[in-house]
Design a protein around this motif. Sequence first.
Motif, PDB file in Angstrom:
ATOM      1  N   SER A 103       8.106  -2.286 -12.427  1.00  0.00           N
ATOM      2  CA  SER A 103       9.493  -1.944 -12.739  1.00  0.00           C
ATOM      3  C   SER A 103      10.438  -2.472 -11.657  1.00  0.00           C
ATOM      4  O   SER A 103      10.040  -2.698 -10.507  1.00  0.00           O
ATOM      5  N   GLU A 104      11.705  -2.659 -12.028  1.00  0.00           N
ATOM      6  CA  GLU A 104      12.703  -3.152 -11.078  1.00  0.00           C
ATOM      7  C   GLU A 104      12.848  -2.207  -9.895  1.00  0.00           C
ATOM      8  O   GLU A 104      13.046  -2.647  -8.757  1.00  0.00           O
ATOM      9  N   ASN A 105      12.756  -0.891 -10.154  1.00  0.00           N
ATOM     10  CA  ASN A 105      12.915   0.089  -9.074  1.00  0.00           C
ATOM     11  C   ASN A 105      11.808  -0.048  -8.032  1.00  0.00           C
ATOM     12  O   ASN A 105      12.061   0.042  -6.823  1.00  0.00           O
ATOM     13  N   VAL A 106      10.580  -0.250  -8.487  1.00  0.00           N
ATOM     14  CA  VAL A 106       9.449  -0.375  -7.567  1.00  0.00           C
ATOM     15  C   VAL A 106       9.580  -1.658  -6.756  1.00  0.00           C
ATOM     16  O   VAL A 106       9.346  -1.660  -5.527  1.00  0.00           O
ATOM     17  N   ASP A 137      13.197  -3.278   0.014  1.00  0.00           N
ATOM     18  CA  ASP A 137      13.915  -2.429   0.975  1.00  0.00           C
ATOM     19  C   ASP A 137      13.024  -2.106   2.167  1.00  0.00           C
ATOM     20  O   ASP A 137      13.427  -2.238   3.324  1.00  0.00           O
ATOM     21  N   TYR A 138      11.801  -1.675   1.882  1.00  0.00           N
ATOM     22  CA  TYR A 138      10.851  -1.349   2.953  1.00  0.00           C
ATOM     23  C   TYR A 138      10.482  -2.595   3.755  1.00  0.00           C
ATOM     24  O   TYR A 138      10.445  -2.573   4.990  1.00  0.00           O
ATOM     25  N   TYR A 139      10.183  -3.660   3.038  1.00  0.00           N
ATOM     26  CA  TYR A 139       9.686  -4.881   3.675  1.00  0.00           C
ATOM     27  C   TYR A 139      10.733  -5.483   4.612  1.00  0.00           C
ATOM     28  O   TYR A 139      10.445  -5.805   5.761  1.00  0.00           O
ATOM     29  N   PHE A 140      11.959  -5.610   4.125  1.00  0.00           N
ATOM     30  CA  PHE A 140      13.007  -6.211   4.947  1.00  0.00           C
ATOM     31  C   PHE A 140      13.408  -5.299   6.098  1.00  0.00           C
ATOM     32  O   PHE A 140      13.742  -5.769   7.182  1.00  0.00           O
ATOM     33  N   TYR A 141      13.376  -3.977   5.873  1.00  0.00           N
ATOM     34  CA  TYR A 141      13.697  -3.063   6.967  1.00  0.00           C
ATOM     35  C   TYR A 141      12.629  -3.159   8.063  1.00  0.00           C
ATOM     36  O   TYR A 141      12.944  -3.231   9.257  1.00  0.00           O
ATOM     37  N   ALA A 151       0.842  -1.207   0.000  1.00  0.00           N
ATOM     38  CA  ALA A 151       0.000   0.000   0.000  1.00  0.00           C
ATOM     39  C   ALA A 151       0.874   1.252   0.000  1.00  0.00           C
ATOM     40  O   ALA A 151       0.596   2.229  -0.721  1.00  0.00           O
ATOM     41  N   ARG A 152       1.950   1.229   0.781  1.00  0.00           N
ATOM     42  CA  ARG A 152       2.868   2.371   0.809  1.00  0.00           C
ATOM     43  C   ARG A 152       3.552   2.549  -0.543  1.00  0.00           C
ATOM     44  O   ARG A 152       3.657   3.673  -1.059  1.00  0.00           O
TER      45      ARG A 152
END
Length: 766
Positions: free
Chosen positions: A605-608, A614-618, A592-593
Amino acid sequence: MDTFYAHTDPENAGRWQLLKDHLEETAKLAKEFGAVFGVGECGYIAGLLHDLGKYTCAFQDYLKRSVAGERETRGEVIHALQGAKFVNEAINDSVITDIICNVIATHHGGLFDSITDGQRTLTRKTDKSENKLHYEEARKEFNPSINELKLKTDILNFCNTSRSKDLNPLFMLHFLTKTVYSCVVDADRCNSAGLEINDTKPDWVELIQQLDAYLTSFTDDSDIDKVRKSISKQCWEGGGRQQGIYTLSVPTGGGKTLSSLRFALAHAQKHNLKRIIYVIPYLSILDQTASKMHDVFADDSGELILEHHSNIELPENDNDGEQYRLLTSRWDSPIVLTTMVQFLETVYSNRASKLRKFHNMSEAVLIFDEIQALPIKCVHLFNEVVNFLQTFGKTTILLCTATQPHLHKTERPVRLSNSPDIVNITSDELKVFERVCIEDKTQSVMNYKQIAELVKEQIERDKSTLVILNTKDAASQVYEQCKKFQCEKAFLTTDLCPEHRLSVLDRLRENLKPKNRKLTLCISTQLIEAGVDVSFDCVIRSQAGMDSIIQAAGRCNRNRENATPQSVFVVDVQDEKLTYLPEIQDGKAITARVFRENQNSNLLSENVIAQFYDYYFYAQKNKMDYSVLNERTTIYSLLNDNPLGTATYQSINNKIYTGLPCAFQTAAEAFSVIEGAQIGVVVPYGEALKLIDKFEKYSNPKDKVRILKQLQKYTVSVYADVLKKLEYAERAVEKIDETFYLLSPNYYDAEEYGLRRKALFSLLNV
């Protein structure tokens, strides 16, 4: 007493094995098994002394009584602790004794915690007066000596290698202990059974030729076929690389299974390895992968490919099932197919029956398919074991997925090889896989009726549609809303037994073939997301992690049947109950974020995708050590420095614990990949009842084992507490031959839903 024996066969009283021979042969075999890990000497000493306690009159009398047919209880004469006591008194180094003595003392059960209630467990166990060693009369026959310097050198070399590779020495020593344990347990069992170990390496060249012959049947007429062929070629070339930890990142529909197999065969031939082990997240994918393997390879003997998953566990007292258990316990086939649950619950068990196969994960190619499905709580435990197997076991690891999770960026990272990607897909080639577009419909929640309306719009536009929902309840509710639509319909959840699901999938594939296409709707849980080769015109996915959404998108326009990208709608389901699905709930929140921050971007896309991970693992980093004991500690901590245990020890004894502090038993009892024990129950579908009839008529136990294996595809897993309640319910389940459970036809719908949940819950509530 003149002669000491290790074993006798009650059915063949003439087959007595001399104890001296058994100890020496077991030691030699354990040393051979452990040599690849650098623990050959540890294996030798533990193997040499594992049955030292059989040099007693009490044990020899026990053997004679068993042959004479007198009443005796297996294990009634303790024979494992004496060898542990001998080593503990002969060696001064407490780390070495904690390793070798634990292995010896528990070789018929499970590794114990080094510290129990603030005391050294080994001391408590070996100080018991009834376990004292009395074998003076046997010294002329067997008088072992221990080279402590050699043992210490091996352990120090192991720790130095760990440090040089930035690995945690204490946690690696926990694996070393399990490795020695595996070597000794397997050597003991094989020697006792008179099993000849076949050291012949597989004929990889012949298997490569069989795969190449199979691949020639594929065309390269379309652009997507050409890219698949390029991926396959790069995997073949990648097989020539040095051993290490690699990644295979291929978009869904890119031919990952056969390409990874091509890498594995080439790599196994290059490095003269023993086997290829496929680790797959879901049973549904394992069945399909196994089917494909059998199509590729000639396996007339049945010895090439081992499928190790069991919805029906063989009863422990079934001696004639030993041959099957031996195979699945050893993992010594050239190609092994198993699940992530089986893999992790082997590695993090403390039991002899499970850890026996651990050493056979060496000198192998380990392929982890759909690695993005790894549970977040298991991330660090997974990372550490693959690092161990690669560093010390001469095993190559291949992590396969369409969306690589950032395992190498965690606090306890996977140690990837340099340039780890074995395939490079160009931007032009990636465009071939641009088959869908994500349409975000999560701005407002949708109830079941509104989701059905969205489905109806697609069906009326003549689009075969797949709907994937997070829960079984949501799937059944939406399916009920859609039953009146004019199209072919199918329902898929794990409430259907594997054979039932395969039947549904076969029907779907037939309906979706371009030449005889029928307008089709399928409502499913996430089991259809990965590894299922179907292609719909449209997909509707309830919001979850980006990895799940991308996997769902892989079931849409899969072979680019439509040149225009097709829609994948992401919806937010009203009042969705995800309490018992925390990883889906967490992934949904992060997605959602990501959606909010990328409203005008390509969500595939690869960036998304990188941003999502990055968000999930953090956000999840504090969960990756696997919290246990009401979050007072973690499994990682228990198997590492064990601060709870060592603090108690120091408080009681006023000194620091200097041995190996690992809490093997506590960690194993707390570990489970899937929360809640589940048991396979046979359901009345297809040929199940006929097979049960045969099972009950057969008297030959080997025939019964064969039927049990066939019955696995007619099982549905239910929680143990639910099954217990069903046992008390009138005619709900029937126990067959004290071996497995059969569900009443009143509670299984063989047409659509599988388990009749409403009827079951109504029964249980009464």
